[in-house]
Design a protein around this motif. Sequence first.
Motif, PDB file in Angstrom:
ATOM      1  N   LEU A 187       0.693  -1.240  -0.169  1.00  0.00           N
ATOM      2  CA  LEU A 187       0.063   0.101   0.047  1.00  0.00           C
ATOM      3  C   LEU A 187       0.946   1.222   0.138  1.00  0.00           C
ATOM      4  O   LEU A 187       0.488   2.192  -0.693  1.00  0.00           O
ATOM      5  N   ASP A 188       1.968   1.177   0.687  1.00  0.00           N
ATOM      6  CA  ASP A 188       2.864   2.532   0.587  1.00  0.00           C
ATOM      7  C   ASP A 188       3.309   2.611  -0.342  1.00  0.00           C
ATOM      8  O   ASP A 188       3.489   3.737  -0.968  1.00  0.00           O
ATOM      9  N   ARG A 189       4.006   1.621  -1.293  1.00  0.00           N
ATOM     10  CA  ARG A 189       4.563   1.843  -2.352  1.00  0.00           C
ATOM     11  C   ARG A 189       3.578   2.289  -3.563  1.00  0.00           C
ATOM     12  O   ARG A 189       4.005   3.082  -4.473  1.00  0.00           O
ATOM     13  N   ALA A 190       2.041   1.779  -3.401  1.00  0.00           N
ATOM     14  CA  ALA A 190       0.999   2.160  -4.210  1.00  0.00           C
ATOM     15  C   ALA A 190       0.926   3.852  -3.947  1.00  0.00           C
ATOM     16  O   ALA A 190       0.633   4.494  -5.048  1.00  0.00           O
ATOM     17  N   ARG A 191       1.020   4.301  -2.783  1.00  0.00           N
ATOM     18  CA  ARG A 191       0.608   5.630  -2.437  1.00  0.00           C
ATOM     19  C   ARG A 191       1.914   6.474  -3.032  1.00  0.00           C
ATOM     20  O   ARG A 191       1.346   7.577  -3.527  1.00  0.00           O
ATOM     21  N   ARG A 192       3.053   5.823  -3.065  1.00  0.00           N
ATOM     22  CA  ARG A 192       4.261   6.700  -3.541  1.00  0.00           C
ATOM     23  C   ARG A 192       3.941   6.563  -5.145  1.00  0.00           C
ATOM     24  O   ARG A 192       4.290   7.823  -5.823  1.00  0.00           O
ATOM     25  N   LEU A 193       3.703   5.667  -5.774  1.00  0.00           N
ATOM     26  CA  LEU A 193       3.446   5.584  -7.082  1.00  0.00           C
ATOM     27  C   LEU A 193       2.155   6.552  -7.499  1.00  0.00           C
ATOM     28  O   LEU A 193       2.380   7.392  -8.754  1.00  0.00           O
ATOM     29  N   GLU A 194       1.069   6.699  -6.771  1.00  0.00           N
ATOM     30  CA  GLU A 194       0.227   7.440  -7.026  1.00  0.00           C
ATOM     31  C   GLU A 194       0.679   9.146  -7.012  1.00  0.00           C
ATOM     32  O   GLU A 194       0.276   9.750  -7.872  1.00  0.00           O
ATOM     33  N   ALA A 195       1.495   9.409  -6.117  1.00  0.00           N
ATOM     34  CA  ALA A 195       1.948  10.689  -6.081  1.00  0.00           C
ATOM     35  C   ALA A 195       2.868  10.948  -7.158  1.00  0.00           C
ATOM     36  O   ALA A 195       2.950  12.073  -7.856  1.00  0.00           O
ATOM     37  N   GLU A 196       3.820  10.012  -7.582  1.00  0.00           N
ATOM     38  CA  GLU A 196       4.650  10.262  -8.816  1.00  0.00           C
ATOM     39  C   GLU A 196       3.566  10.248  -9.955  1.00  0.00           C
ATOM     40  O   GLU A 196       3.890  11.282 -10.912  1.00  0.00           O
ATOM     41  N   ALA A 198       0.710  11.478 -10.137  1.00  0.00           N
ATOM     42  CA  ALA A 198       0.052  12.903 -10.188  1.00  0.00           C
ATOM     43  C   ALA A 198       0.982  14.018 -10.476  1.00  0.00           C
ATOM     44  O   ALA A 198       0.589  14.896 -11.458  1.00  0.00           O
ATOM     45  N   VAL A 199       2.213  13.887 -10.064  1.00  0.00           N
ATOM     46  CA  VAL A 199       3.219  14.973 -10.674  1.00  0.00           C
ATOM     47  C   VAL A 199       3.377  14.733 -12.140  1.00  0.00           C
ATOM     48  O   VAL A 199       3.477  15.577 -12.983  1.00  0.00           O
ATOM     49  N   LYS A 200       3.627  13.396 -12.646  1.00  0.00           N
ATOM     50  CA  LYS A 200       3.697  13.162 -13.983  1.00  0.00           C
ATOM     51  C   LYS A 200       2.497  13.846 -15.135  1.00  0.00           C
ATOM     52  O   LYS A 200       2.635  14.253 -15.992  1.00  0.00           O
ATOM     53  N   ASP A 201       1.271  13.389 -14.279  1.00  0.00           N
ATOM     54  CA  ASP A 201       0.035  14.028 -14.955  1.00  0.00           C
ATOM     55  C   ASP A 201       0.169  15.387 -15.338  1.00  0.00           C
ATOM     56  O   ASP A 201      -0.167  16.182 -16.371  1.00  0.00           O
ATOM     57  N   GLU A 202       0.651  16.383 -14.219  1.00  0.00           N
ATOM     58  CA  GLU A 202       0.511  17.742 -14.368  1.00  0.00           C
ATOM     59  C   GLU A 202       1.736  18.233 -15.162  1.00  0.00           C
ATOM     60  O   GLU A 202       1.615  19.262 -15.780  1.00  0.00           O
ATOM     61  N   ARG A 203       2.955  17.354 -15.294  1.00  0.00           N
ATOM     62  CA  ARG A 203       3.902  17.778 -16.136  1.00  0.00           C
ATOM     63  C   ARG A 203       3.416  17.611 -17.670  1.00  0.00           C
ATOM     64  O   ARG A 203       3.618  18.269 -18.776  1.00  0.00           O
ATOM     65  N   LEU A 204       2.648  16.425 -17.797  1.00  0.00           N
ATOM     66  CA  LEU A 204       1.987  16.124 -19.189  1.00  0.00           C
ATOM     67  C   LEU A 204       1.049  17.409 -19.633  1.00  0.00           C
ATOM     68  O   LEU A 204       1.068  17.684 -20.756  1.00  0.00           O
ATOM     69  N   ARG A 205       0.141  17.792 -18.567  1.00  0.00           N
ATOM     70  CA  ARG A 205      -0.471  18.852 -18.896  1.00  0.00           C
ATOM     71  C   ARG A 205       0.039  20.037 -19.097  1.00  0.00           C
ATOM     72  O   ARG A 205      -0.424  20.804 -20.154  1.00  0.00           O
ATOM     73  N   PHE A 206       1.048  20.544 -18.374  1.00  0.00           N
ATOM     74  CA  PHE A 206       1.873  21.738 -18.900  1.00  0.00           C
ATOM     75  C   PHE A 206       2.434  21.442 -20.270  1.00  0.00           C
ATOM     76  O   PHE A 206       2.539  22.222 -21.147  1.00  0.00           O
ATOM     77  N   ALA A 207       3.083  20.313 -20.454  1.00  0.00           N
ATOM     78  CA  ALA A 207       3.576  19.981 -21.800  1.00  0.00           C
ATOM     79  C   ALA A 207       2.660  20.117 -22.962  1.00  0.00           C
ATOM     80  O   ALA A 207       2.888  20.608 -23.973  1.00  0.00           O
ATOM     81  N   ILE A 273      -4.744  24.489  -2.966  1.00  0.00           N
ATOM     82  CA  ILE A 273      -5.012  24.047  -1.614  1.00  0.00           C
ATOM     83  C   ILE A 273      -5.495  22.628  -1.841  1.00  0.00           C
ATOM     84  O   ILE A 273      -5.096  21.508  -1.202  1.00  0.00           O
ATOM     85  N   VAL A 274      -6.590  22.303  -2.566  1.00  0.00           N
ATOM     86  CA  VAL A 274      -7.204  21.270  -2.773  1.00  0.00           C
ATOM     87  C   VAL A 274      -6.462  20.061  -3.508  1.00  0.00           C
ATOM     88  O   VAL A 274      -6.295  18.932  -2.958  1.00  0.00           O
ATOM     89  N   ASN A 275      -5.529  20.552  -4.424  1.00  0.00           N
ATOM     90  CA  ASN A 275      -4.639  19.607  -5.100  1.00  0.00           C
ATOM     91  C   ASN A 275      -3.577  19.385  -4.318  1.00  0.00           C
ATOM     92  O   ASN A 275      -3.107  18.057  -4.309  1.00  0.00           O
ATOM     93  N   ALA A 276      -2.873  20.258  -3.429  1.00  0.00           N
ATOM     94  CA  ALA A 276      -2.012  19.873  -2.454  1.00  0.00           C
ATOM     95  C   ALA A 276      -2.290  18.818  -1.548  1.00  0.00           C
ATOM     96  O   ALA A 276      -1.649  17.991  -1.266  1.00  0.00           O
ATOM     97  N   THR A 277      -3.387  18.929  -0.884  1.00  0.00           N
ATOM     98  CA  THR A 277      -4.144  18.061   0.171  1.00  0.00           C
ATOM     99  C   THR A 277      -4.158  16.758  -0.686  1.00  0.00           C
ATOM    100  O   THR A 277      -3.858  15.447  -0.146  1.00  0.00           O
ATOM    101  N   ARG A 278      -4.624  16.521  -1.894  1.00  0.00           N
ATOM    102  CA  ARG A 278      -4.675  15.226  -2.535  1.00  0.00           C
ATOM    103  C   ARG A 278      -3.349  14.745  -2.662  1.00  0.00           C
ATOM    104  O   ARG A 278      -3.242  13.331  -2.502  1.00  0.00           O
ATOM    105  N   VAL A 279      -2.500  15.343  -3.258  1.00  0.00           N
ATOM    106  CA  VAL A 279      -1.136  14.770  -3.576  1.00  0.00           C
ATOM    107  C   VAL A 279      -0.327  14.356  -2.494  1.00  0.00           C
ATOM    108  O   VAL A 279       0.305  13.575  -2.389  1.00  0.00           O
ATOM    109  N   LEU A 280      -0.525  15.264  -1.468  1.00  0.00           N
ATOM    110  CA  LEU A 280       0.260  14.833  -0.157  1.00  0.00           C
ATOM    111  C   LEU A 280      -0.274  13.533   0.406  1.00  0.00           C
ATOM    112  O   LEU A 280       0.332  12.838   1.042  1.00  0.00           O
ATOM    113  N   ALA A 281      -1.716  13.405   0.440  1.00  0.00           N
ATOM    114  CA  ALA A 281      -2.241  12.339   0.962  1.00  0.00           C
ATOM    115  C   ALA A 281      -1.902  11.045   0.205  1.00  0.00           C
ATOM    116  O   ALA A 281      -1.513   9.864   0.702  1.00  0.00           O
TER     117      ALA A 281
END
Length: 404
Positions: A187-196, A198-207, A273-281
């Motif tokens: 579960l911890d590895r899954a949470r870390r993968l989800e956070a990664e 989310a960051v990659k999705d944001e990079r793709l959106r920006f790109a 703030i909403v996005n930060a809460t989601r990504v940190l969780a």
Amino acid sequence: MEDGPRDRGAGLTSFRRYTWWAVPGTTVLLLVLTYGAWILDGDVPPWARAPSAPALVVEAAATVVLLGDRLTARPDPPARPRRGWLLAAGCAALVLAALPLARHNYGLWAIAPAVTVAIGATYLPVPARRLLVAGATSGALVPGTAVSLAAGDGEPVYAALFPAGLVVFTVWMMLGPLWAWDVAGRLDRARRLEAELAVKDERLRFAGDLHDIQGHHLQVIALKAELASRLTGSDPERASAEMQEVRQLCADALRDTRAVVQGYRRTTLDDEIVNATRVLAAAGIDARTDQAPGAEELPATARHLLGLVMREATTNVLRHSNAQHAEVDYRVTDGTARLRIGNDGAEESTASSDGTGLTTLAERLRAVDGELTWDRDGDRFTVTAALPLQRDERQKGGPGRGRR
């Protein structure tokens, strides 16, 4: 007890410590109490006690080493035990089984073999584990029964069933906490993968945004420039007009690119703030938010600047800390909007000094009479932004007035 590779910085240290005491710690305690009492019993002859004491030490040490290795290894694929320690545990279990059994102690002899079988089972995949447990349970029926029948003490049922039940119980008690530990690790590895992700999705959106804007502008600029070069000799006035359009297109492209880079299209305090809460969780960080009413009343530029601070602070938490807890506090007091983001687990260097870090944001807030500060106290890092709201939005400057 040091953290293993699976739980360092992952928020699993306390659970690993509990599992260690629940499995290796409890198992060694059981061995020491049961066999130690038998070894110290004055009715047990010296020929049985003398070899049992070193065998108990070897069994306890092998248990700590093998189960400790199992806790620090990934379950997929299953780890392999150290053969030398596993062989030592088997030999010690054989001694601790044979001597009590020779004394007709049907309740003691199976403990060490049951522990060794359970240790071996923790390293096996499920099908092989079932075969090992089934075989050990069946085999535990035989020695006590044979000794009891040979001695004629009238306890063949107890001598057969108790050791077999002890094997099943020991395996169940040992595999249960280890299964929970494996699930927590996944579960911890899954949470870390989800956070990664989310960051990659944001990079793709920006790109994607940058590609849409730059691709369109550059294509038109290339066509206009090619047309102007063809008209240079035959129609200089039209060629000049085309180049003026190219110049305007370049200015438009630069303005739109700044808008994307600075996040004017999407970055607001509420959204960040909403996005930060989601990504940190998603990263397994306990994020607490205390947001007083009034954010929706901020001018657009103020919401944007504070949103950039929120985004940068969140990025720092994810990239430059091993945080387990983070707090976001926002409120408007005395005409000043204040945003504070704090986290634990900070590394030595947190503030970025490049063009998108806290230093640049501090300059932008100072340009509108605001202030951005950050400080590190031990492993705690805090970012605080203050922005006065007396000036109207026109004076602060709209999205087209980004820093050059």
